[in-house]
Design a protein around this motif. Structure first.
Motif, PDB file in Angstrom:
ATOM      1  N   LEU A  57       3.715  18.719  58.272  1.00  0.00           N
ATOM      2  CA  LEU A  57       3.048  17.713  58.958  1.00  0.00           C
ATOM      3  C   LEU A  57       1.504  17.852  58.991  1.00  0.00           C
ATOM      4  O   LEU A  57       1.102  16.975  58.861  1.00  0.00           O
ATOM      5  N   LYS A  58       1.018  19.269  59.024  1.00  0.00           N
ATOM      6  CA  LYS A  58      -0.363  19.445  59.250  1.00  0.00           C
ATOM      7  C   LYS A  58      -1.138  19.293  57.849  1.00  0.00           C
ATOM      8  O   LYS A  58      -2.321  18.973  57.966  1.00  0.00           O
ATOM      9  N   LEU A  59      -0.288  19.501  56.776  1.00  0.00           N
ATOM     10  CA  LEU A  59      -0.916  19.176  55.439  1.00  0.00           C
ATOM     11  C   LEU A  59      -0.687  17.957  54.739  1.00  0.00           C
ATOM     12  O   LEU A  59      -1.485  17.412  53.808  1.00  0.00           O
ATOM     13  N   ASP A  60       0.155  16.919  55.123  1.00  0.00           N
ATOM     14  CA  ASP A  60       0.746  15.998  54.518  1.00  0.00           C
ATOM     15  C   ASP A  60       0.814  15.005  55.478  1.00  0.00           C
ATOM     16  O   ASP A  60       1.831  15.139  56.546  1.00  0.00           O
ATOM     17  N   SER A  61       0.015  13.819  55.441  1.00  0.00           N
ATOM     18  CA  SER A  61      -0.050  12.549  56.479  1.00  0.00           C
ATOM     19  C   SER A  61       1.466  12.051  56.378  1.00  0.00           C
ATOM     20  O   SER A  61       1.748  10.993  57.149  1.00  0.00           O
ATOM     21  N   ARG A  62       1.869  12.008  55.151  1.00  0.00           N
ATOM     22  CA  ARG A  62       3.176  11.121  54.884  1.00  0.00           C
ATOM     23  C   ARG A  62       4.047  11.657  55.492  1.00  0.00           C
ATOM     24  O   ARG A  62       5.244  10.862  55.872  1.00  0.00           O
ATOM     25  N   VAL A  63       4.099  13.101  56.049  1.00  0.00           N
ATOM     26  CA  VAL A  63       5.401  13.609  56.890  1.00  0.00           C
ATOM     27  C   VAL A  63       5.520  13.245  58.292  1.00  0.00           C
ATOM     28  O   VAL A  63       4.497  13.401  59.034  1.00  0.00           O
ATOM     29  N   LYS A  64       6.728  12.891  58.513  1.00  0.00           N
ATOM     30  CA  LYS A  64       6.775  12.913  60.079  1.00  0.00           C
ATOM     31  C   LYS A  64       8.081  13.441  60.552  1.00  0.00           C
ATOM     32  O   LYS A  64       8.831  13.777  59.534  1.00  0.00           O
ATOM     33  N   TYR A  65       8.352  13.564  61.777  1.00  0.00           N
ATOM     34  CA  TYR A  65       9.704  14.314  62.176  1.00  0.00           C
ATOM     35  C   TYR A  65      10.240  13.682  63.267  1.00  0.00           C
ATOM     36  O   TYR A  65       9.472  13.131  64.453  1.00  0.00           O
ATOM     37  N   ILE A  66      11.692  13.735  63.767  1.00  0.00           N
ATOM     38  CA  ILE A  66      12.230  13.640  65.011  1.00  0.00           C
ATOM     39  C   ILE A  66      13.023  14.737  64.997  1.00  0.00           C
ATOM     40  O   ILE A  66      13.667  15.154  64.377  1.00  0.00           O
ATOM     41  N   SER A  67      13.073  15.150  66.452  1.00  0.00           N
ATOM     42  CA  SER A  67      13.791  16.593  66.634  1.00  0.00           C
ATOM     43  C   SER A  67      14.664  16.377  67.810  1.00  0.00           C
ATOM     44  O   SER A  67      14.144  15.746  68.894  1.00  0.00           O
ATOM     45  N   PHE A  68      16.093  16.588  67.647  1.00  0.00           N
ATOM     46  CA  PHE A  68      17.122  16.408  68.682  1.00  0.00           C
ATOM     47  C   PHE A  68      16.935  17.452  69.660  1.00  0.00           C
ATOM     48  O   PHE A  68      16.658  18.416  69.424  1.00  0.00           O
ATOM     49  N   SER A  69      17.173  17.332  70.862  1.00  0.00           N
ATOM     50  CA  SER A  69      17.556  18.390  71.708  1.00  0.00           C
ATOM     51  C   SER A  69      18.693  19.290  71.563  1.00  0.00           C
ATOM     52  O   SER A  69      18.596  20.393  72.259  1.00  0.00           O
ATOM     53  N   ARG A  70      19.610  18.838  70.721  1.00  0.00           N
ATOM     54  CA  ARG A  70      20.689  19.584  70.288  1.00  0.00           C
ATOM     55  C   ARG A  70      21.373  18.968  69.305  1.00  0.00           C
ATOM     56  O   ARG A  70      20.694  18.098  68.639  1.00  0.00           O
ATOM     57  N   ASN A  71      22.309  19.761  68.413  1.00  0.00           N
ATOM     58  CA  ASN A  71      22.955  19.038  67.363  1.00  0.00           C
ATOM     59  C   ASN A  71      23.880  17.994  67.573  1.00  0.00           C
ATOM     60  O   ASN A  71      24.819  18.147  68.297  1.00  0.00           O
ATOM     61  N   PHE A  72      23.584  16.744  67.191  1.00  0.00           N
ATOM     62  CA  PHE A  72      24.279  15.583  67.599  1.00  0.00           C
ATOM     63  C   PHE A  72      24.930  15.318  66.400  1.00  0.00           C
ATOM     64  O   PHE A  72      25.888  14.227  66.349  1.00  0.00           O
ATOM     65  N   GLY A  73      24.806  15.802  65.241  1.00  0.00           N
ATOM     66  CA  GLY A  73      25.701  15.621  64.078  1.00  0.00           C
ATOM     67  C   GLY A  73      24.769  14.799  63.150  1.00  0.00           C
ATOM     68  O   GLY A  73      23.777  14.001  63.320  1.00  0.00           O
ATOM     69  N   LYS A  74      25.194  14.716  61.519  1.00  0.00           N
ATOM     70  CA  LYS A  74      24.415  14.032  60.603  1.00  0.00           C
ATOM     71  C   LYS A  74      24.495  12.488  60.941  1.00  0.00           C
ATOM     72  O   LYS A  74      23.503  11.855  60.561  1.00  0.00           O
TER      73      LYS A  74
END
Length: 325
Positions: A57-74
Motif C-alpha cells: 500500500l505504501k509503494l503502490d496507490s492502486r493497492v487497497k485492503y479490507i481486514s476482517f476482525s476474524r476469519n469469516f470465510g472466503k
C-alpha cells in the motif's frame, strides 16, 4: 479509461503474496490502456499477510485492503471485495496463483469486445491434484447441476471477471449463507468460459481440507435447491410402504406356517431401519432449519477491523458516471 478492480481474498497467504503481486502488476503493466485497483481482503489472517499488504500500500496507490476482525470465510471476503469495488469491471482471483493472472487480459477482451457480461475460468484437467479430492470434486459438480438445475461446469472456479450489470445482480442477493458459484449461475446473463491447465500452489498449503470442501458443497446444494427434501420424503414413503408390505407378509406366513418368527429379531431390524431413516431425515431438515435460523438473526456477513479504500466511488453505468458515497 476503463478501470478493473481485482478482488483478492487472503487467509494466511504470506508465502505467496510476493509472487502474486509480481504477477498481477506485470499483467497491469501490459494492459496500459486500463487502470487497475487491487483490493486485498484479509480474512482474519494470523500470519504476516496484512503487514505485507500494508507494505504494498505504501509503494503502490492502486493497492487497497479490507481486514476482517476474524476469519469469516472466503464467501464473506468475496462479498466484501465486490461491494467495495469501484471499477467498471471486477475480477475475483485467488492469491495462490492457481488462478493464472494472465487470463485477465482474455477476460477483459471477452467482455469489452465480444459483448459478454462475465467471463469465468475453469480447469480443463486436475493434473497434480489429489485423486480422492479430484474424484469428489467431479461428483459434486455432476450432482449440483442435477439437483439445483443450475448449469455448473466441471472444474468451475470463483475466478471470473464481470461488468457492473452482472456485479449489481450478484450484490442484490443479500442472503448470509452465500455460495458464490451458485449465485453466479443463478443470476444468469451471458457468460463466456475460458479453460486452463491445473496449476499447483506456488507456496504454502491449501486451507481447504476434504471435510471443509464436503460441508461447503452440502451448504451450496442445500442453499439452491429444495430437491433434497423431496428425495427424503420419497425415501421415507418407500420405506414405510416396504415396512407395511413386510409386516403383512410376516402375518400371512405366521398364519399359514408352523414356523416361528423371532419377535425380538423383527423389532431390532425395524428399530434400526426406522432409527436410521429418522436420523437421516432430521439431519436434512436440520440443515434447512439451521440456515433459516441464521438468516433470521440478521448478523452481518463480516466485520471490518480496518480498511483503506476510496470513500467516494465513481461508477460508470450505461455510459453515465455516478458517484456513490
Amino acid at each position: 479509461m476503463d478501470t478493473i478492480t481485482v478482488v483478492v481474498p487472503c487467509y494466511n497467504e504470506e508465502d505467496v503474496l510476493k509472487n502474486f503481486y509480481a504477477e498481477i502488476t506485470k499483467v497491469a503493466s501490459e494492459m496500459q490502456k486500463v487502470k487497475f485497483e487491487i483490493i486485498f481482503i484479509d480474512d482474519g489472517s494470523k500470519d504476516k499477510t496484512l503487514d505485507i499488504i500494508k507494505d504494498y500500500l505504501k509503494l503502490d496507490s492502486r493497492v487497497k485492503y479490507i481486514s476482517f476482525s476474524r476469519n469469516f470465510g472466503k464467501e464473506a471476503a468475496i462479498y466484501a471485495g465486490l461491494k467495495a469495488a469501484i471499477g467498471k469491471y471486477v475480477v475475483i482471483i485467488d492469491a495462490d496463483l492457481q488462478h493464472p493472472p494472465r487470463l485477465i487480459k482474455d477476460m477483459y477482451y471477452g467482455i469489452t469486445q465480444e459483448g459478454y457480461d462475465s467471463v469465468a475460468a475453469y480447469r480443463i484437467n486436475r493434473k497434480g491434484e489429489n485423486k480422492i479430492r479430484s474424484f469428489f470434486s467431479k461428483i459434486f459438480f455432476k450432482l449440483a447441476s442435477k439437483i439445483t438445475r443450475l448449469d455448473f461446469r466441471q472444474g468451475e472456479e470463483d475466478y471470473r471477471m464481470m461488468n457492473r450489470k452482472f456485479l449489481e445482480a450478484v450484490l442484490s442477493i443479500k442472503e448470509k449463507n452465500r455460495f458464490a458459484k451458485g449465485i453466479f449461475q443463478w443470476v444468469g446473463f451471458n457468460v463466456k468460459w475460458i479453460g486452463h491447465e491445473n496449476v499447483n500452489r506456488v507456496a504454502g498449503e491449501s486451507k481447504w481440507s476434504l471435510f471443509k470442501l464436503f460441508t461447503y458443497s452440502i451448504d451450496g446444494i442445500i442453499g439452491f435447491s429444495g430437491i433434497p427434501l423431496i428425495i427424503v420424503s420419497v425415501i421415507g414413503g418407500v420405506l414405510c410402504l416396504i415396512g407395511i408390505v413386510l409386516g403383512i407378509l410376516l402375518v400371512i406366513k405366521s398364519l399359514i406356517s408352523d414356523a416361528n418368527i423371532s419377535t425380538s429379531l423383527i423389532l431390532i431390524v425395524v428399530s434400526i431401519l426406522m432409527g436410521g431413516v429418522q436420523l437421516f431425515i432430521f439431519g436434512i431438515l436440520g440443515q434447512y432449519l439451521g440456515k433459516s435460523y441464521l438468516e433470521t438473526k440478521q448478523r452481518p456477513l463480516y466485520i471490518v477491523k480496518e480498511e483503506k479504500i476510496l470513500d467516494n466511488k465513481e461508477i460508470e453505468i450505461d455510459g453515465e458516471v455516478k458517484v456513490q458515497i
